[in-house]
Design a protein around this motif. Structure first.
Motif, PDB file in Angstrom:
ATOM      1  N   SER A 104      -9.041   1.060   3.592  1.00  0.00           N
ATOM      2  CA  SER A 104      -7.603   0.179   3.584  1.00  0.00           C
ATOM      3  C   SER A 104      -7.823  -1.187   4.632  1.00  0.00           C
ATOM      4  CB  SER A 104      -6.595   0.816   3.370  1.00  0.00           C
ATOM      5  OG  SER A 104      -6.457   1.529   2.194  1.00  0.00           O
TER       6      SER A 104
ATOM      7  N   ARG B 160       2.401   1.779  -3.362  1.00  0.00           N
ATOM      8  CA  ARG B 160       1.310   2.223  -4.331  1.00  0.00           C
ATOM      9  C   ARG B 160       0.862   3.889  -4.276  1.00  0.00           C
ATOM     10  NH1 ARG B 160       2.433  -0.861  -8.123  1.00  0.00           N
ATOM     11  NH2 ARG B 160       2.106  -3.176  -7.654  1.00  0.00           N
TER      12      ARG B 160
ATOM     13  N   LEU C 226       0.839  -1.340   0.015  1.00  0.00           N
ATOM     14  CA  LEU C 226      -0.073  -0.048   0.005  1.00  0.00           C
ATOM     15  C   LEU C 226       0.891   1.237  -0.056  1.00  0.00           C
ATOM     16  CD1 LEU C 226      -2.965   1.353   0.208  1.00  0.00           C
ATOM     17  CD2 LEU C 226      -2.628   0.941   2.688  1.00  0.00           C
TER      18      LEU C 226
ATOM     19  N   SER D 245      -6.538  -5.477  -7.121  1.00  0.00           N
ATOM     20  CA  SER D 245      -6.066  -5.449  -5.869  1.00  0.00           C
ATOM     21  C   SER D 245      -4.598  -4.939  -5.960  1.00  0.00           C
ATOM     22  CB  SER D 245      -6.262  -6.796  -5.120  1.00  0.00           C
ATOM     23  OG  SER D 245      -7.657  -7.125  -5.020  1.00  0.00           O
TER      24      SER D 245
ATOM     25  N   TYR E 201      -3.337  -2.245  -8.348  1.00  0.00           N
ATOM     26  CA  TYR E 201      -2.988  -0.922  -8.957  1.00  0.00           C
ATOM     27  C   TYR E 201      -4.343   0.252  -8.462  1.00  0.00           C
ATOM     28  CZ  TYR E 201      -0.082  -3.381 -12.382  1.00  0.00           C
ATOM     29  OH  TYR E 201       0.881  -4.160 -12.745  1.00  0.00           O
ATOM     30  N   ILE E 202      -3.940   1.431  -8.688  1.00  0.00           N
ATOM     31  CA  ILE E 202      -4.911   2.485  -8.317  1.00  0.00           C
ATOM     32  C   ILE E 202      -4.924   3.511  -9.550  1.00  0.00           C
ATOM     33  CG2 ILE E 202      -5.585   4.281  -6.685  1.00  0.00           C
ATOM     34  CD1 ILE E 202      -3.946   2.849  -4.602  1.00  0.00           C
TER      35      ILE E 202
ATOM     36  N   PRO F 178      -9.398   1.135  -7.174  1.00  0.00           N
ATOM     37  CA  PRO F 178      -8.400  -0.154  -7.180  1.00  0.00           C
ATOM     38  C   PRO F 178      -8.586  -0.961  -8.339  1.00  0.00           C
ATOM     39  CG  PRO F 178      -9.493   0.422  -5.183  1.00  0.00           C
ATOM     40  CD  PRO F 178     -10.279   1.161  -6.172  1.00  0.00           C
ATOM     41  N   TYR F 179      -7.595  -1.495  -8.961  1.00  0.00           N
ATOM     42  CA  TYR F 179      -7.715  -2.518 -10.228  1.00  0.00           C
ATOM     43  C   TYR F 179      -7.128  -3.735  -9.836  1.00  0.00           C
ATOM     44  CZ  TYR F 179      -7.355  -4.508 -14.786  1.00  0.00           C
ATOM     45  OH  TYR F 179      -7.632  -5.287 -15.995  1.00  0.00           O
TER      46      TYR F 179
ATOM     47  N   ASN G 152       0.334   2.882 -10.505  1.00  0.00           N
ATOM     48  CA  ASN G 152      -0.256   2.209 -11.687  1.00  0.00           C
ATOM     49  C   ASN G 152       0.872   2.153 -12.622  1.00  0.00           C
ATOM     50  OD1 ASN G 152      -0.911   4.533 -13.628  1.00  0.00           O
ATOM     51  ND2 ASN G 152      -2.384   4.930 -11.876  1.00  0.00           N
TER      52      ASN G 152
END
Length: 390
Positions: free
Chosen positions: A301, A71, A68, A106, A108-109, A103-104, A77
């Motif tokens: 989160s 990211r 986390l 779990s 990317y953001i 979020p993509y 991303n």
């Protein structure tokens, strides 16, 4: 518009060059330059400040650098850095009142360029019409599955827009008046011209008007004086005055500063008492938005139980203010000698890499900088107070 932005500080300091000024306002759309520039300065101050902060992640009260953290700070991303993502999110919050990050897988953001919230009373909200990188996402997302950042005051930009509706008309009129008096005008005096004379109309359009246009638009030109034609320059009784335009520009900048809670002096770049100005900027403009990011990243989160265990996400705004280590040397000494901070904690707050040694992680106290636990041991071993009592 880009050229206007590159030279706006000359204009803000009241040094106006006629050619630049007129070029900046050639079209009606350019007349919103004052508003756009005021919004640009205010929002980028805030977004750049927050984007430059470290976003700390705590797991059970311990600061960690996990996925986390990576990211949020480094690579949300494949297409953005952490700084770019946060800067974009804050910009959207300032302009639109809210921003959405999705979020993509779990992993990317991604920040949404646009979205449509579907609010149902007493039920979880849905987000539709999400656009990312210019492409519409077909999927609908629940509020619990995305990061949705909302400002308390959603109408900051709309307030500035509505204010400019009135000021824009006044500025437009002032600009027209300024240009009218600053330009050069001529009159063509003609002898014995009959109204409706087709031959004269053709001669004027084909010869005279073309030559006049070339003469007026060229820095170096010759005007042929025909018999019966006399070109005379018209003198203005009063010279153009830009003071009204400058005053209205200042009003718009001051109103934008108040709307975004930014000190007025920051909008003009002429800060004198920098420390006080920056502290005011952090307290009223930056910290409230940082708190929104803290709360949303934390609640999406971590679970309630994890939050009770002191797991959280924090945007560390303490490093925004520039610190000269020589100016704070005495303060550093007090922090370490009082046991409040370890050497590593001081280094981290100054923006330096912690040493991560047993010595640098220890807390010291008293005049001889002994370990705090040693001082406690000496006290427990029978030290007497002033009355002779243990």
């Amino acid at each position: 518009m880009a050229n206007f932005l590159t030279r706006h500080f000359n204009f803000l300091s009241n040094r106006i060059v006629d050619a630049e000024f007129e070029a900046a306002f050639d079209s009606l759309s350019d007349r919103v330059a004052f508003k756009n520039l005021a919004l640009h300065i205010a929002t980028t101050y805030i977004s750049n400040a927050i984007a430059g902060c470290e976003i700390k992640v705590y797991d059970k009260g311990e600061e960690v650098k996990n996925d986390l953290y990576y990211r949020l700070n480094v690579s949300p991303n494949p297409n953005q850095t952490g700084t770019e993502l946060v800067d974009y999110i804050v910009q959207r919050m300032c302009y639109d009142g809210s921003a959405l990050a999705v979020p993509y897988r779990s992993k990317y953001i991604y920040a949404a360029e646009s979205f449509s919230p579907d609010r149902v009373p007493m039920k979880e909200h849905l987000f539709k019409g999400i656009v990312i990188d210019g492409q519409a996402i077909k999927r609908e997302y629940k509020a619990s599955d995305v990061f949705h950042f909302k400002l308390n005051d959603r109408n900051v930009k709309s307030f500035v827009d509505s204010l400019y509706t009135d000021y824009g008309k006044l500025i437009g009129a002032a600009i027209d008046g300024f240009r009218a008096t600053r330009g050069r005008k001529y009159k063509l005096v003609l002898d014995n011209v009959r109204v409706g004379d087709d031959k004269f109309a053709k001669e004027y359009n084909d010869v005279v008007k073309e030559q006049l246009d070339a003469f007026m638009n060229s820095p170096n030109a010759i005007y042929p004086q025909f018999k019966g034609y006399d070109l005379q320059e018209m003198k203005h009784e009063t010279a153009g005055d830009a003071s009204d335009i400058i005053a209205m520009r200042k009003e718009i900048f001051d109103c934008a500063a108040q709307a975004f809670k930014i000190p007025n002096s920051m909008m003009y770049g002429n800060m004198t008492n920098t420390g006080e100005v920056v502290n005011q900027f952090l307290t009223f403009a930056v910290d409230p938005i940082a708190s929104v990011l803290n709360d949303e990243f934390t609640r999406k989160s971590y679970t309630y139980g994890e939050w009770l265990g002191d797991s959280k996400v924090v945007v560390d705004t303490k490093r925004i203010n520039h610190v000269d280590i020589f100016n704070v040397a005495n303060g550093i000494d007090k922090l370490i000698s009082s046991g409040a901070f370890s050497i590593d904690m001081v280094l981290a707050n100054l923006g330096y890499q912690p040493l991560n040694t047993e010595f640098s992680k220890a807390h010291f106290i008293t005049k001889n900088y002994s370990l705090a636990e040693d001082a406690m041991n000496r006290l427990n071993e029978g030290g007497e107070n002033d009355n002779g009592k243990q």
